[in-house]
Design a protein around this motif. Sequence first.
Motif, PDB file in Angstrom:
ATOM      1  N   LEU B  32       0.833  -1.191   0.000  1.00 37.20           N
ATOM      2  CA  LEU B  32       0.000   0.000   0.000  1.00 37.20           C
ATOM      3  C   LEU B  32       0.872   1.247   0.000  1.00 37.20           C
ATOM      4  O   LEU B  32       0.555   2.240  -0.624  1.00 37.20           O
ATOM      5  CB  LEU B  32      -0.920  -0.001   1.220  1.00 37.20           C
ATOM      6  N   HIS B 225       0.217  -5.342  13.668  1.00 35.94           N
ATOM      7  CA  HIS B 225      -1.144  -5.238  13.152  1.00 35.94           C
ATOM      8  C   HIS B 225      -1.759  -3.864  13.374  1.00 35.94           C
ATOM      9  O   HIS B 225      -2.327  -3.284  12.465  1.00 35.94           O
ATOM     10  CB  HIS B 225      -2.028  -6.325  13.773  1.00 35.94           C
ATOM     11  N   PRO B 228       0.860  -0.323  11.955  1.00 36.59           N
ATOM     12  CA  PRO B 228       0.917  -0.016  10.525  1.00 36.59           C
ATOM     13  C   PRO B 228      -0.427   0.415   9.956  1.00 36.59           C
ATOM     14  O   PRO B 228      -0.481   1.193   9.016  1.00 36.59           O
ATOM     15  CB  PRO B 228       1.355  -1.341   9.882  1.00 36.59           C
ATOM     16  N   ASN B 229      -1.520  -0.052  10.544  1.00 36.72           N
ATOM     17  CA  ASN B 229      -2.825   0.288  10.006  1.00 36.72           C
ATOM     18  C   ASN B 229      -3.403   1.550  10.615  1.00 36.72           C
ATOM     19  O   ASN B 229      -4.348   2.121  10.078  1.00 36.72           O
ATOM     20  CB  ASN B 229      -3.798  -0.873  10.222  1.00 36.72           C
ATOM     21  N   ALA B 232      -1.717   5.988   9.236  1.00 30.45           N
ATOM     22  CA  ALA B 232      -1.997   6.906   8.127  1.00 30.45           C
ATOM     23  C   ALA B 232      -2.584   8.249   8.581  1.00 30.45           C
ATOM     24  O   ALA B 232      -2.054   9.294   8.200  1.00 30.45           O
ATOM     25  CB  ALA B 232      -2.904   6.223   7.107  1.00 30.45           C
TER      26      ALA B 232
END
Lengths: 338, 314
Positions: B32, B225, B228-229, B232
Amino acid sequence: MAEPILEVKDLVKHYPLSQGILFKKQVGAVKAVDGISFDLAKGETLGIVGESGCGKSTLAKVLMNLERATSGQVLFKGEDISKLSGQALKAVRRNIQMVFQDPYTSLNPRMTVGDIIGEPYEIHPEVAPKGDRRKAVQDLLDVVGLNPEYINRYPHQFSGGQRQRIGIARGLALKPEIIICDEPVSALDVSVQAQVINLLEQLQSEFELSYMFIAHDLSIVRHISDRVGVMYLGKMVEIGTDEQIYDNATHPYTQALLSAVPVPDPTARENRERIILSGDIPSPANPPSGCRFRTRCWKAEDRCAEEIPLLAVPSVLEGPAAHESACHFAEVRESAAA
Amino acid sequence: MPDLTEKKTAEEIPAQRGADTAAAKPEKARSLGSDAWHDLRRKPIFVISALLILLLIVIAIAPGLFTSADPRAGDLRLHYLTKPNYSHFFQADWFGYDLQGRSIYARVIYGARASVVVGICVTAGVTILGGITGMLAGYFGGWIDTIISRVTDIFFGIPLLLGALVILNAFTSRTIWSVVFALVALGWTQMTRVMRGSVITVKQADFVTAAKALGAGTSRILWKHILPNALAPVIVVATIALGGYIATEATLSFLGIGLQDPTISWGIDINTAQKVIRTAPYALFFPAGMLSLTVLAFIMLGDAVRDALDPKLR
């Protein structure tokens, strides 16, 4: 029936409802799972059906030890796993794995497929030595019908059905004996559903897996299950082999569910009688007294409000049709079997 | 129910094992992150702002490359009434001289360092501090969340300028680091809130449950988990806020409670220049223009990054 691999005894999961800001006081509980017992044999598929909110998914979470049971036992090969923690729990997790409903949220979008399927080996390094992991992951991809070269791709590069295969591969990685499938195909297209169901059946015969298959699609459950349990409001209302449930249902709730299954043959459709239940499923925080289904049951009498019907083989059933049903007035409905 | 016995939905369709293998074609796998980079490169706004920021960073690291004049050397003979010579590119008198006869061009160039260092260090500080506290509050919930959230609320109630005034007045001599300290102390709560909300969303995802079902420990779940998510939105807010921190540093220096001479800052120069705004508007225009350009560049960058990282557009 063969020796049970998983025995569930009087499993209860209540979520406390509390009131007050500083001094919390428990004022009640949502009885999501309220006294459920069943066995699962090696190599068997047990289907669990029931409408939304009846506690199917909570049951799966409690069996996976993702939620602590309020009381009751979950015996895996005779050992109670519901109270384990730490290393002992981690060791048991190798034997029971789960396939999730939504293949879009069950895979970490920031990890490659190789990392997702390889993660079980990192958590349990004893299963596959470090050097063999890549090979093991590629073998798993092959087993679930994906190209082993996809190992470096990311989840968003796959379709829903392919993602579900990745989820299944992750569940298989630790070579578990039991896989709990929480509505594994309800997020997929019908044609893809069939492929995934066939894959699950194929894997079952290949690896001697036991499945607990949670779903609300009765045709799929019948197709894949050896036995079926019907849940209503946190209780098991009827359990038996698929013929017993589908052809000789005795509980009014099961009969109502079956009468709602779409029938492709127009003549048969006109001849059958649909049972339309009135009202909504009552709140699990305040379930009805006695039989939980009585508020929507056309057979309900005073006895149903006073006496909780136990899950037992009713006296009216004999021979191969005999199976457990929790109703005071259990009987095979003639028109339903027509 | 005879129909049901006949209907075995899936049986007619053959097993699909290996079906995908046939359809496989060589394609480069992209994460991504690299997808976002791929998108960003095509955006003019991103390219312009990134080039501007790159230039600023080079100026901040090596101001000597852009001017040979000494920004601190004042020659009172060359006072602010000496008109700028706009044809003398990159020369000391390009933008004219300030009150004390120092080259405005040299001061604009040397002033970049304070702004860039304050901007980057404050952003790094608030991201680390806010990120950690937000992650703890969001993931663990309960009393940890209650304590962190209430502390956040308290800090949110302090007006930034008033708080910075109080903190900076406590320092006997103020350097870049005291300004960084004051802004981090007052700004981390914004990141805590963003991170907390983001972590709460991510922790409910099925892949976190799946990791727990595999027996993953808390640190693995948090690092592999959740983080990283959940990062953003924090990156986006941090990039946009960076411009704001630079502006705040200039504001504090302008008010006389931020950086002090001999440190060179656009804020200080704007302050001195306002006294002569009628006779020498260029003394105000150039540092203020550079400041605006810098803040704009970071805000544009943040916008472009947000568009690229927004999962809804993917």
